[in-house]
Design a protein around this motif. Sequence first.
Motif, PDB file in Angstrom:
ATOM      1  N   LYS A  45       0.834  -1.205   0.000  1.00 55.14           N
ATOM      2  CA  LYS A  45       0.000   0.000   0.000  1.00 55.14           C
ATOM      3  C   LYS A  45       0.866   1.251   0.000  1.00 55.14           C
ATOM      4  O   LYS A  45       0.590   2.215  -0.720  1.00 55.14           O
ATOM      5  CB  LYS A  45      -0.881   0.016   1.249  1.00 55.14           C
ATOM      6  N   ILE A  46       1.952   1.230   0.797  1.00 54.17           N
ATOM      7  CA  ILE A  46       2.824   2.418   0.857  1.00 54.17           C
ATOM      8  C   ILE A  46       3.530   2.622  -0.475  1.00 54.17           C
ATOM      9  O   ILE A  46       3.678   3.762  -0.937  1.00 54.17           O
ATOM     10  CB  ILE A  46       3.805   2.289   2.040  1.00 54.17           C
ATOM     11  N   ILE A  47       3.928   1.509  -1.129  1.00 58.39           N
ATOM     12  CA  ILE A  47       4.525   1.649  -2.458  1.00 58.39           C
ATOM     13  C   ILE A  47       3.509   2.227  -3.436  1.00 58.39           C
ATOM     14  O   ILE A  47       3.843   3.078  -4.269  1.00 58.39           O
ATOM     15  CB  ILE A  47       5.101   0.303  -2.925  1.00 58.39           C
ATOM     16  N   GLY A  48       2.244   1.815  -3.304  1.00 61.07           N
ATOM     17  CA  GLY A  48       1.188   2.390  -4.143  1.00 61.07           C
ATOM     18  C   GLY A  48       1.067   3.889  -3.936  1.00 61.07           C
ATOM     19  O   GLY A  48       0.949   4.656  -4.899  1.00 61.07           O
ATOM     20  N   LEU A  49       1.136   4.320  -2.662  1.00 58.43           N
ATOM     21  CA  LEU A  49       1.074   5.762  -2.369  1.00 58.43           C
ATOM     22  C   LEU A  49       2.242   6.488  -3.020  1.00 58.43           C
ATOM     23  O   LEU A  49       2.093   7.597  -3.538  1.00 58.43           O
ATOM     24  CB  LEU A  49       1.140   5.992  -0.862  1.00 58.43           C
ATOM     25  N   ASN A  50       3.438   5.847  -3.009  1.00 62.49           N
ATOM     26  CA  ASN A  50       4.608   6.471  -3.623  1.00 62.49           C
ATOM     27  C   ASN A  50       4.452   6.600  -5.132  1.00 62.49           C
ATOM     28  O   ASN A  50       4.867   7.608  -5.716  1.00 62.49           O
ATOM     29  CB  ASN A  50       5.864   5.669  -3.299  1.00 62.49           C
ATOM     30  N   ILE A  51       3.847   5.572  -5.772  1.00 64.59           N
ATOM     31  CA  ILE A  51       3.615   5.661  -7.222  1.00 64.59           C
ATOM     32  C   ILE A  51       2.666   6.818  -7.520  1.00 64.59           C
ATOM     33  O   ILE A  51       2.877   7.617  -8.440  1.00 64.59           O
ATOM     34  CB  ILE A  51       3.056   4.330  -7.760  1.00 64.59           C
ATOM     35  N   PHE A  52       1.630   6.937  -6.686  1.00 66.11           N
ATOM     36  CA  PHE A  52       0.670   8.042  -6.814  1.00 66.11           C
ATOM     37  C   PHE A  52       1.397   9.381  -6.751  1.00 66.11           C
ATOM     38  O   PHE A  52       1.189  10.274  -7.573  1.00 66.11           O
ATOM     39  CB  PHE A  52      -0.340   7.928  -5.670  1.00 66.11           C
ATOM     40  N   GLN A  53       2.317   9.471  -5.766  1.00 65.20           N
ATOM     41  CA  GLN A  53       3.067  10.689  -5.552  1.00 65.20           C
ATOM     42  C   GLN A  53       3.931  11.042  -6.776  1.00 65.20           C
ATOM     43  O   GLN A  53       3.923  12.195  -7.226  1.00 65.20           O
ATOM     44  CB  GLN A  53       3.976  10.404  -4.372  1.00 65.20           C
ATOM     45  N   VAL A  54       4.648  10.042  -7.315  1.00 62.31           N
ATOM     46  CA  VAL A  54       5.505  10.293  -8.479  1.00 62.31           C
ATOM     47  C   VAL A  54       4.655  10.775  -9.649  1.00 62.31           C
ATOM     48  O   VAL A  54       5.086  11.631 -10.433  1.00 62.31           O
ATOM     49  CB  VAL A  54       6.310   9.033  -8.842  1.00 62.31           C
ATOM     50  N   SER A  55       3.411  10.254  -9.764  1.00 62.80           N
ATOM     51  CA  SER A  55       2.559  10.697 -10.871  1.00 62.80           C
ATOM     52  C   SER A  55       2.224  12.173 -10.731  1.00 62.80           C
ATOM     53  O   SER A  55       2.171  12.896 -11.732  1.00 62.80           O
ATOM     54  CB  SER A  55       1.294   9.855 -10.935  1.00 62.80           C
ATOM     55  N   VAL A  56       2.037  12.649  -9.498  1.00 61.27           N
ATOM     56  CA  VAL A  56       1.770  14.082  -9.303  1.00 61.27           C
ATOM     57  C   VAL A  56       2.997  14.905  -9.680  1.00 61.27           C
ATOM     58  O   VAL A  56       2.886  15.939 -10.343  1.00 61.27           O
ATOM     59  CB  VAL A  56       1.338  14.360  -7.853  1.00 61.27           C
ATOM     60  N   PHE A  57       4.195  14.411  -9.297  1.00 62.78           N
ATOM     61  CA  PHE A  57       5.429  15.115  -9.687  1.00 62.78           C
ATOM     62  C   PHE A  57       5.498  15.233 -11.199  1.00 62.78           C
ATOM     63  O   PHE A  57       5.816  16.296 -11.749  1.00 62.78           O
ATOM     64  CB  PHE A  57       6.686  14.362  -9.214  1.00 62.78           C
ATOM     65  N   LEU A  58       5.191  14.121 -11.880  1.00 63.28           N
ATOM     66  CA  LEU A  58       5.271  14.074 -13.330  1.00 63.28           C
ATOM     67  C   LEU A  58       4.315  15.096 -13.954  1.00 63.28           C
ATOM     68  O   LEU A  58       4.676  15.803 -14.902  1.00 63.28           O
ATOM     69  CB  LEU A  58       4.904  12.665 -13.773  1.00 63.28           C
ATOM     70  N   LEU A  59       3.107  15.212 -13.382  1.00 63.61           N
ATOM     71  CA  LEU A  59       2.120  16.161 -13.896  1.00 63.61           C
ATOM     72  C   LEU A  59       2.649  17.589 -13.784  1.00 63.61           C
ATOM     73  O   LEU A  59       2.587  18.368 -14.746  1.00 63.61           O
ATOM     74  CB  LEU A  59       0.822  15.998 -13.114  1.00 63.61           C
ATOM     75  N   TYR A  60       3.207  17.937 -12.628  1.00 60.50           N
ATOM     76  CA  TYR A  60       3.705  19.300 -12.420  1.00 60.50           C
ATOM     77  C   TYR A  60       4.869  19.602 -13.356  1.00 60.50           C
ATOM     78  O   TYR A  60       4.937  20.678 -13.946  1.00 60.50           O
ATOM     79  CB  TYR A  60       4.151  19.486 -10.962  1.00 60.50           C
ATOM     80  N   ILE A  61       5.830  18.641 -13.455  1.00 59.28           N
ATOM     81  CA  ILE A  61       7.004  18.899 -14.284  1.00 59.28           C
ATOM     82  C   ILE A  61       6.599  18.997 -15.756  1.00 59.28           C
ATOM     83  O   ILE A  61       7.144  19.803 -16.512  1.00 59.28           O
ATOM     84  CB  ILE A  61       8.084  17.820 -14.056  1.00 59.28           C
ATOM     85  N   ASN A  96       9.805  26.729 -16.851  1.00 60.34           N
ATOM     86  CA  ASN A  96       9.243  27.420 -15.691  1.00 60.34           C
ATOM     87  C   ASN A  96       9.871  26.879 -14.397  1.00 60.34           C
ATOM     88  O   ASN A  96       9.727  25.697 -14.107  1.00 60.34           O
ATOM     89  CB  ASN A  96       7.734  27.180 -15.709  1.00 60.34           C
ATOM     90  N   PRO A  97      10.589  27.706 -13.596  1.00 60.83           N
ATOM     91  CA  PRO A  97      11.261  27.155 -12.415  1.00 60.83           C
ATOM     92  C   PRO A  97      10.321  26.897 -11.235  1.00 60.83           C
ATOM     93  O   PRO A  97      10.674  26.153 -10.322  1.00 60.83           O
ATOM     94  CB  PRO A  97      12.270  28.247 -12.055  1.00 60.83           C
ATOM     95  N   LEU A  98       9.135  27.508 -11.228  1.00 62.11           N
ATOM     96  CA  LEU A  98       8.299  27.464 -10.031  1.00 62.11           C
ATOM     97  C   LEU A  98       7.792  26.059  -9.702  1.00 62.11           C
ATOM     98  O   LEU A  98       7.914  25.614  -8.554  1.00 62.11           O
ATOM     99  CB  LEU A  98       7.145  28.449 -10.197  1.00 62.11           C
ATOM    100  N   PRO A  99       7.260  25.301 -10.697  1.00 60.25           N
ATOM    101  CA  PRO A  99       6.866  23.919 -10.375  1.00 60.25           C
ATOM    102  C   PRO A  99       8.045  23.076  -9.884  1.00 60.25           C
ATOM    103  O   PRO A  99       7.859  22.204  -9.035  1.00 60.25           O
ATOM    104  CB  PRO A  99       6.317  23.380 -11.692  1.00 60.25           C
ATOM    105  N   HIS A 100       9.260  23.354 -10.373  1.00 65.08           N
ATOM    106  CA  HIS A 100      10.432  22.603  -9.914  1.00 65.08           C
ATOM    107  C   HIS A 100      10.623  22.795  -8.418  1.00 65.08           C
ATOM    108  O   HIS A 100      10.895  21.841  -7.680  1.00 65.08           O
ATOM    109  CB  HIS A 100      11.691  23.059 -10.657  1.00 65.08           C
ATOM    110  N   VAL A 101      10.462  24.058  -7.958  1.00 62.90           N
ATOM    111  CA  VAL A 101      10.634  24.350  -6.531  1.00 62.90           C
ATOM    112  C   VAL A 101       9.580  23.615  -5.708  1.00 62.90           C
ATOM    113  O   VAL A 101       9.885  22.984  -4.687  1.00 62.90           O
ATOM    114  CB  VAL A 101      10.543  25.868  -6.299  1.00 62.90           C
ATOM    115  N   LEU A 102       8.326  23.679  -6.188  1.00 63.71           N
ATOM    116  CA  LEU A 102       7.237  23.016  -5.451  1.00 63.71           C
ATOM    117  C   LEU A 102       7.508  21.525  -5.342  1.00 63.71           C
ATOM    118  O   LEU A 102       7.315  20.920  -4.275  1.00 63.71           O
ATOM    119  CB  LEU A 102       5.904  23.238  -6.168  1.00 63.71           C
ATOM    120  N   ILE A 103       7.982  20.912  -6.436  1.00 63.21           N
ATOM    121  CA  ILE A 103       8.157  19.462  -6.434  1.00 63.21           C
ATOM    122  C   ILE A 103       9.378  19.053  -5.626  1.00 63.21           C
ATOM    123  O   ILE A 103       9.380  18.001  -4.989  1.00 63.21           O
ATOM    124  CB  ILE A 103       8.197  18.930  -7.888  1.00 63.21           C
TER     125      ILE A 103
END
Lengths: 118, 191
Positions: free
Chosen positions: A33-49, A71-78
């Motif tokens: 389940k925690i690995i699933g949460l991490n995959i979810f998280q990486v997908s959000v990073f991918l969307l922002y970048i 754009n540097p701003l999403p990089h900072v957030l991620i």
Amino acid sequence: MDFIIGHYNYWIAIFLMMIGFYTVISRGNLVKKIIGLNIFQVSVFLLYISMSTVKGGAAPIITAGVKLYSNPLPHVLILTAIVVGVATTALGLALVVRIKEAYGTIEEDEIHQQDHSL
Amino acid sequence: MIDIFITVILLAFLAITAVSIVRMTNLFAIIMLFGIFSFLSAAIFVVMDAVDVAFTEAAVGAGISTVLMLATIALTRDHHEKASTSHRPWLPLAVVIVTGAALVYGTLDIPWFGDPEAPAQMHVAPYYIERSVPETGVPNVVTAVLASYRGFDTLGEVIVVFTAGIAVMLLIGGRRRKSNARSNEGEEDDK
């Protein structure tokens, strides 16, 4: 074809997000389940970048002769999100270790059986 | 053109790795695949010009997360996921497909990938790119925003990491000390 390339990153991000979500809600093993949460998280990073990328742009480090930067701003957030994500992962894994000591198992079904909660 | 081609291939690898993580039951293999997943995403961030994000993901996401997960399965001594009996796969699958379809519908009106006219590129980003060198003297805009313009946010991040560290110590470290103390008390009673 241009339409597909223009949306491909977003679709892969959504696909990964749904894979992570599916792992969290359908698997009983707490580590998985925690690995699933991490995959979810990486997908959000991918969307922002993906949103920060500019076609023909350079990495946002100011250099003479370069006109267009991403754009540097999403990089900072991620960057912040990655570090906070690891902190929450560590906390989740510590909870898993503690649950293993208290219940002797990390399978959700067996924990519910011991608690008679399902 | 070549960077779009590389991104397409790497994203396909990422999707395949994620699917194999879901289908595997050996936790050790899953954690190794998760390390590969993190490195692939770091490579994709490099191609998409996010170099600072890429090395943080490679060091923290692929390095520290993988080590923490390996430590967890070493402590729990549980290397295989048991096939679950009470869960039915079709209900979560239906939820996921409906949610995914709604999100894909949502992507149809957002700006295309790499569009320089997208609203996200027009607002504060040009300000930081033009002013970061004269105002902070740091050529790397990401560092300038992280440490100078948004220094307070980074302080908040440090507080979150500190809180998580304390919580982990309370959950795992404190209990061990207590059991040691208890055994010490026992020894003292014996004396």
